[in-house]
Enzyme design. Structure first.
Site, short mmCIF file in Angstrom:
data_model
loop_
_atom_site.label_atom_id
_atom_site.label_comp_id
_atom_site.label_asym_id
_atom_site.label_seq_id
_atom_site.Cartn_x
_atom_site.Cartn_y
_atom_site.Cartn_z
N SER A 36 29.51 38.71 48.74
CA SER A 36 28.40 38.41 48.01
C SER A 36 27.19 38.15 49.11
O SER A 36 27.27 38.69 50.10
CB SER A 36 28.54 37.02 47.22
OG SER A 36 27.63 36.55 46.44
N ASP A 62 24.54 42.80 51.04
CA ASP A 62 24.00 43.52 49.56
C ASP A 62 24.45 44.71 49.39
O ASP A 62 24.27 45.74 50.23
CB ASP A 62 22.39 43.18 49.77
CG ASP A 62 21.77 43.59 48.72
OD1 ASP A 62 22.24 44.34 47.74
OD2 ASP A 62 20.51 43.15 48.46
N VAL A 63 24.98 45.11 48.17
CA VAL A 63 25.44 46.11 47.96
C VAL A 63 24.54 47.21 47.75
O VAL A 63 24.90 48.60 47.69
CB VAL A 63 26.76 46.18 46.91
CG1 VAL A 63 27.92 45.23 47.08
CG2 VAL A 63 25.96 45.86 45.31
N ASN A 89 32.41 45.26 41.51
CA ASN A 89 32.13 43.90 40.77
C ASN A 89 30.68 43.65 40.60
O ASN A 89 30.03 43.21 39.51
CB ASN A 89 33.06 42.81 40.49
CG ASN A 89 32.63 41.62 39.77
OD1 ASN A 89 32.67 41.59 38.73
ND2 ASN A 89 31.99 40.59 40.67
N SER A 142 30.87 47.62 31.70
CA SER A 142 30.67 46.73 30.68
C SER A 142 30.92 47.48 29.13
O SER A 142 30.85 48.69 29.39
CB SER A 142 29.09 46.30 30.55
OG SER A 142 28.62 45.80 29.30
N TYR A 156 19.92 47.98 31.84
CA TYR A 156 21.36 47.75 32.31
C TYR A 156 22.22 48.64 31.60
O TYR A 156 23.09 49.00 32.18
CB TYR A 156 21.58 46.26 31.52
CG TYR A 156 22.97 45.78 31.88
CD1 TYR A 156 23.45 45.03 32.86
CD2 TYR A 156 23.82 45.84 30.62
CE1 TYR A 156 24.57 44.65 33.10
CE2 TYR A 156 25.06 45.18 30.69
CZ TYR A 156 25.49 44.37 31.93
OH TYR A 156 26.78 44.15 32.30
N1 LIG Z 1 29.74 37.97 32.02
C1 LIG Z 1 29.92 38.84 31.31
O1 LIG Z 1 29.87 38.54 29.89
C2 LIG Z 1 29.85 40.18 31.58
C3 LIG Z 1 29.73 41.21 30.41
C4 LIG Z 1 30.10 42.85 30.83
C5 LIG Z 1 30.05 43.03 32.20
N2 LIG Z 1 29.68 42.36 33.03
C6 LIG Z 1 29.62 42.71 34.45
O2 LIG Z 1 30.52 42.06 35.47
C7 LIG Z 1 30.11 41.94 36.64
C8 LIG Z 1 29.90 40.53 36.98
O3 LIG Z 1 29.11 39.53 36.23
P1 LIG Z 1 29.31 38.11 36.22
O4 LIG Z 1 28.76 37.72 34.69
O5 LIG Z 1 30.39 37.55 36.75
O6 LIG Z 1 27.80 37.74 36.89
P2 LIG Z 1 27.48 36.62 38.01
O7 LIG Z 1 26.08 36.68 38.13
O8 LIG Z 1 28.22 35.14 37.77
O9 LIG Z 1 28.04 37.25 39.46
C9 LIG Z 1 27.70 38.31 40.07
C10 LIG Z 1 28.14 38.02 41.67
O10 LIG Z 1 27.56 39.26 42.31
C11 LIG Z 1 26.93 38.70 43.39
N3 LIG Z 1 25.94 39.83 43.53
C12 LIG Z 1 24.54 39.89 42.90
N4 LIG Z 1 23.95 41.08 43.14
C13 LIG Z 1 24.55 41.51 44.42
C14 LIG Z 1 24.38 42.44 45.45
N5 LIG Z 1 23.20 43.07 45.32
N6 LIG Z 1 25.28 42.44 46.50
C15 LIG Z 1 26.39 41.63 46.54
N7 LIG Z 1 26.59 40.64 45.73
C16 LIG Z 1 25.72 40.60 44.42
C17 LIG Z 1 26.00 37.61 42.81
O11 LIG Z 1 25.68 36.64 43.77
C18 LIG Z 1 27.38 36.58 42.28
O12 LIG Z 1 28.29 36.19 43.16
C19 LIG Z 1 28.60 42.36 36.73
O13 LIG Z 1 28.69 43.99 36.92
C20 LIG Z 1 28.25 42.46 34.97
O14 LIG Z 1 27.45 43.52 34.75
C21 LIG Z 1 29.64 40.81 32.94
#
Ligand SMILES: NC(=O)c1ccc[n+]([C@@H]2O[C@H](COP(=O)([O-])OP(=O)(O)OC[C@H]3O[C@@H](n4cnc5c(N)ncnc54)[C@H](O)[C@@H]3O)[C@@H](O)[C@H]2O)c1
Length: 273
Positions: A36, A62-63, A89, A142, A156
């Site tokens: 993260s 940072d990715v 992810n 997603s 997005y």
């Molecule tokens: N939550 C949902 O309902 C949902 C639905 C469809 C897709 N997604 C996808 O699932 C993935 C995770 O989503 P989530 O809901 O757990 O989000 P979240 O915000 O709860 O967690 C995301 C994590 O990624 C980290 N992060 C963000 N930018 C970063 C970067 N540049 N480098 C490294 N780490 C980084 C954040 O600090 C956090 O730990 C995402 O790709 C999101 O698009 C989520």
């Protein structure tokens, strides 16, 4: 324990869906690289995994920054000697807005993390996976990668469609190196962030209108899908998109089942349809 002895990098795994994936992969025996942006958040997740009997190390970065990604993969190889599994992810949603109001800055930020970040991570692990003679890449997109949904704005949707294209292209390009590339497409997932950002009434209304199975997916259920695609059981599955969405993409917004059943019963009775 079907991932015993494997090393798995899970980006954005300090919380949310990434946490669910990290916990399931660790439960299956993989040593998880928790990534993260903040080192402290990664360390906390490592402690959680270790307290549950799993193995993990923390590598912050940072990715969307190529230098961070190169350093993350180098550090993984230095400490663990291999990269067997990469789960892309980390992702952001951006501020919800209409296309006319979408700023160039938001466009760049969302595509920078959600698409360029996935590209950087894949590019960084490919030489190592080729050297090892196999690998598994699972990208978290997603349902917005398959069909436009109202989750997230234009930036997005575009970023997640990009992940789908990237995955399919790489699946073809890397197949003769025994590296599979698949995409998991979550619908609504119940994360702490979702819980803190929405009211129970809003969640209930969304589920009722969108999710035929009647509930959001859990973080761990996304982890189960990833774990399967990362395992030997999925050795010949590549270039696929797996929606884990409670049936959201069946396409019926409102619950139309009572109406449909009524119509079928009327037809059976010889009535109009
Ligand atoms: N939550 C949902 O309902 C949902 C639905 C469809 C897709 N997604 C996808 O699932 C993935 C995770 O989503 P989530 O809901 O757990 O989000 P979240 O915000 O709860 O967690 C995301 C994590 O990624 C980290 N992060 C963000 N930018 C970063 C970067 N540049 N480098 C490294 N780490 C980084 C954040 O600090 C956090 O730990 C995402 O790709 C999101 O698009 C989520």
């Amino acid at each position: 324990m079907e991932l015993k002895g494997k090393t798995a990098i899970v980006t954005g795994s300090a919380r949310g869906i990434g946490e669910g994936i990290a916990l399931v992969l660790a439960r299956e025996g993989a040593t998880v690289v928790v990534n993260s942006r903040k080192a402290k958040d990664c360390e906390q997740m490592v402690q959680k995994i270790v307290s549950l009997g799993g193995k993990a190390i923390a590598v912050a970065g940072d990715v969307s920054k190529k230098a961070d990604v190169t350093a993350m993969v180098a550090e993984t190889i230095r400490q663990l000697g291999a990269v067997d599994i990469l789960v892309n992810n980390a992702g952001i949603e951006g501020t919800p807005c209409l296309a006319a109001d979408l700023s160039e800055e938001q466009w760049d930020r969302t595509l920078g993390v959600n698409l360029k970040g996935v590209f950087f991570c894949c590019q960084a692990v490919i030489p190592q996976m080729i050297k090892q003679g196999q690998g598994r890449i699972v990208n978290i997109a997603s349902t917005a990668a398959i069909r436009m949904t109202f989750f997230g704005s234009l930036d997005y949707t575009v970023s997640k469609h990009g992940v789908a294209g990237l995955s399919q292209h790489l699946a073809w390009e890397l197949a003769d190196s025994h590296i599979t590339v698949n995409t998991v497409c979550p619908g609504g997932v119940h994360t702490p962030l979702m819980e803190s950002g929405t009211t129970p009434e809003y969640r209930e209304m969304t589920i009722k209108r969108l999710v035929p199975l009647g509930r959001f997916t859990t973080m761990e259920e996304i982890g189960e899908a990833v774990s399967f695609l990362a395992s030997d059981r999925a050795a010949t599955i590549t270039g696929q998109m797996l929606a884990v969405d409670g049936g959201l993409l069946t396409g019926f917004g409102e619950d139309l089942r009572p109406t449909v059943r009524q119509r079928m019963a009327a037809m059976k009775a010889g009535g109009k349809h």
